[in-house]
Scaffold this motif. Sequence first.
Motif, mmCIF file in Angstrom:
data_model
loop_
_atom_site.group_PDB
_atom_site.id
_atom_site.type_symbol
_atom_site.label_atom_id
_atom_site.label_comp_id
_atom_site.label_asym_id
_atom_site.label_seq_id
_atom_site.Cartn_x
_atom_site.Cartn_y
_atom_site.Cartn_z
ATOM 1 N N GLU A 65 0.828 -1.213 0.000
ATOM 2 C CA GLU A 65 0.000 0.000 0.000
ATOM 3 C C GLU A 65 0.861 1.261 0.000
ATOM 4 O OE1 GLU A 65 -3.402 2.216 2.769
ATOM 5 O OE2 GLU A 65 -2.878 0.111 3.142
ATOM 6 N N VAL A 66 1.928 1.243 0.763
ATOM 7 C CA VAL A 66 2.832 2.391 0.809
ATOM 8 C C VAL A 66 3.589 2.528 -0.500
ATOM 9 C CG1 VAL A 66 4.873 3.356 1.943
ATOM 10 C CG2 VAL A 66 3.065 2.279 3.317
ATOM 11 N N ARG A 67 4.048 1.400 -1.036
ATOM 12 C CA ARG A 67 4.785 1.465 -2.300
ATOM 13 C C ARG A 67 3.936 2.097 -3.395
ATOM 14 N NH1 ARG A 67 6.264 -3.888 -1.212
ATOM 15 N NH2 ARG A 67 5.010 -4.612 -2.971
ATOM 16 N N ARG A 68 2.644 1.789 -3.416
ATOM 17 C CA ARG A 68 1.777 2.370 -4.444
ATOM 18 C C ARG A 68 1.724 3.891 -4.336
ATOM 19 N NH1 ARG A 68 -1.139 -2.569 -3.596
ATOM 20 N NH2 ARG A 68 -2.418 -1.652 -1.933
ATOM 21 N N GLU A 69 1.658 4.402 -3.124
ATOM 22 C CA GLU A 69 1.656 5.857 -2.936
ATOM 23 C C GLU A 69 2.988 6.463 -3.370
ATOM 24 O OE1 GLU A 69 -0.822 7.631 -2.267
ATOM 25 O OE2 GLU A 69 -2.284 6.356 -1.250
ATOM 26 N N LEU A 70 4.069 5.809 -2.980
ATOM 27 C CA LEU A 70 5.394 6.342 -3.308
ATOM 28 C C LEU A 70 5.666 6.315 -4.808
ATOM 29 C CD1 LEU A 70 7.450 4.712 -0.417
ATOM 30 C CD2 LEU A 70 6.889 7.137 -0.643
ATOM 31 N N ILE A 71 5.274 5.228 -5.465
ATOM 32 C CA ILE A 71 5.585 5.130 -6.893
ATOM 33 C C ILE A 71 4.734 6.094 -7.709
ATOM 34 C CG2 ILE A 71 3.982 3.315 -7.628
ATOM 35 C CD1 ILE A 71 7.731 3.706 -8.527
ATOM 36 N N GLU A 72 3.539 6.427 -7.241
ATOM 37 C CA GLU A 72 2.749 7.443 -7.933
ATOM 38 C C GLU A 72 3.456 8.795 -7.867
ATOM 39 O OE1 GLU A 72 -1.321 9.754 -7.027
ATOM 40 O OE2 GLU A 72 -1.591 7.616 -7.439
ATOM 41 N N ASN A 73 4.033 9.087 -6.713
ATOM 42 C CA ASN A 73 4.804 10.323 -6.556
ATOM 43 C C ASN A 73 6.007 10.310 -7.496
ATOM 44 O OD1 ASN A 73 6.267 12.568 -5.619
ATOM 45 N ND2 ASN A 73 5.717 12.190 -3.488
ATOM 46 N N VAL A 74 6.745 9.199 -7.503
ATOM 47 C CA VAL A 74 7.907 9.087 -8.384
ATOM 48 C C VAL A 74 7.496 9.249 -9.841
ATOM 49 C CG1 VAL A 74 9.714 7.527 -9.231
ATOM 50 C CG2 VAL A 74 9.197 7.624 -6.782
ATOM 51 N N TYR A 75 6.417 8.604 -10.238
ATOM 52 C CA TYR A 75 5.961 8.635 -11.635
ATOM 53 C C TYR A 75 5.638 10.060 -12.073
ATOM 54 C CZ TYR A 75 3.181 7.561 -15.797
ATOM 55 O OH TYR A 75 2.678 7.513 -17.081
ATOM 56 N N GLU A 76 4.919 10.796 -11.221
ATOM 57 C CA GLU A 76 4.586 12.174 -11.581
ATOM 58 C C GLU A 76 5.838 13.046 -11.627
ATOM 59 O OE1 GLU A 76 2.895 15.840 -12.463
ATOM 60 O OE2 GLU A 76 2.259 13.779 -12.863
ATOM 61 N N GLU A 77 6.714 12.909 -10.641
ATOM 62 C CA GLU A 77 7.938 13.716 -10.631
ATOM 63 C C GLU A 77 8.824 13.404 -11.833
ATOM 64 O OE1 GLU A 77 9.024 16.088 -8.571
ATOM 65 O OE2 GLU A 77 7.370 16.041 -7.135
ATOM 66 N N GLU A 78 8.911 12.138 -12.196
ATOM 67 C CA GLU A 78 9.822 11.711 -13.254
ATOM 68 C C GLU A 78 9.257 11.918 -14.650
ATOM 69 O OE1 GLU A 78 13.125 11.283 -13.811
ATOM 70 O OE2 GLU A 78 13.256 9.514 -12.511
ATOM 71 N N THR A 79 7.926 11.861 -14.796
ATOM 72 C CA THR A 79 7.329 11.933 -16.131
ATOM 73 C C THR A 79 6.349 13.082 -16.311
ATOM 74 O OG1 THR A 79 5.387 10.546 -15.673
ATOM 75 C CG2 THR A 79 7.448 9.405 -16.232
#
Length: 241
Positions: A65-79
């Motif tokens: 559940e935490v990874r999903r929140e973190l990767i959404e943040n990474v995805y927006e920042e990176e792309t």
Amino acid sequence: MDKADFKEALLQVMESKQHWAWGLFTSGKVKKEFLHLHFEQEYESYVRDFPVLVARAYVQCPIAEVRRELIENVYEEETGQIAAGKPHPELFLEYPKGLGMDLARFERIELLPEAAAYRQCLDRFTVDNGWVTAAAVTTIFIEGTSYDRGELDPNAQKRPEPDLKEHPLVKHYGLPIESLALTKAHRAVEGSHRAAAWKVVLDFCPQDEQGAVITAMQETLGYWKGYRDAVAKLCGISPEA
């Protein structure tokens, strides 16, 4: 400590994330020819690599559940594919570009010693101290402001969002409003990002790691203030200005 005490300790760190020089930057008191120094140090110390810093928390975290929140943040920042349309580090460069600065400078930045120390602090807390410390330092401290209490308490003051025409870079330095793409993106996603950041840390931090997280946040705050002092001096301003 219980969750309420943990939250309050973190909020007190965030409410101390203020610097005497910021009012001079936002009121046009810093000479325009010095602004590139501020942008360069910000970009090199954390902006360019912010997606990587958050991703370090993601890869260490065992909780789906935490990874999903973190990767959404990474995805927006990176792309930028959720809100911004472009990677956030690229959008950051629209500020100096819109002010007519030489973007080649951003390919050969030398960090101030204090900026380098701040970056080393960020690296240490995102690599060597577990996922929850990495998440707190990146998604709460770096992304957050002294108004973060307003993200958790509807009765507390929220971060001001003046009309874009009143943005300091527009009002005092002539930045075209279209160069505020990163500001617009942050306004579009920041509410959900702030809520997610606090939920992740408050709900999933093991009780025996709370003290270490608070200590990391306090230490990061100290390095951040030293870094901001050095940038202010480099830009020719002092507390007496």
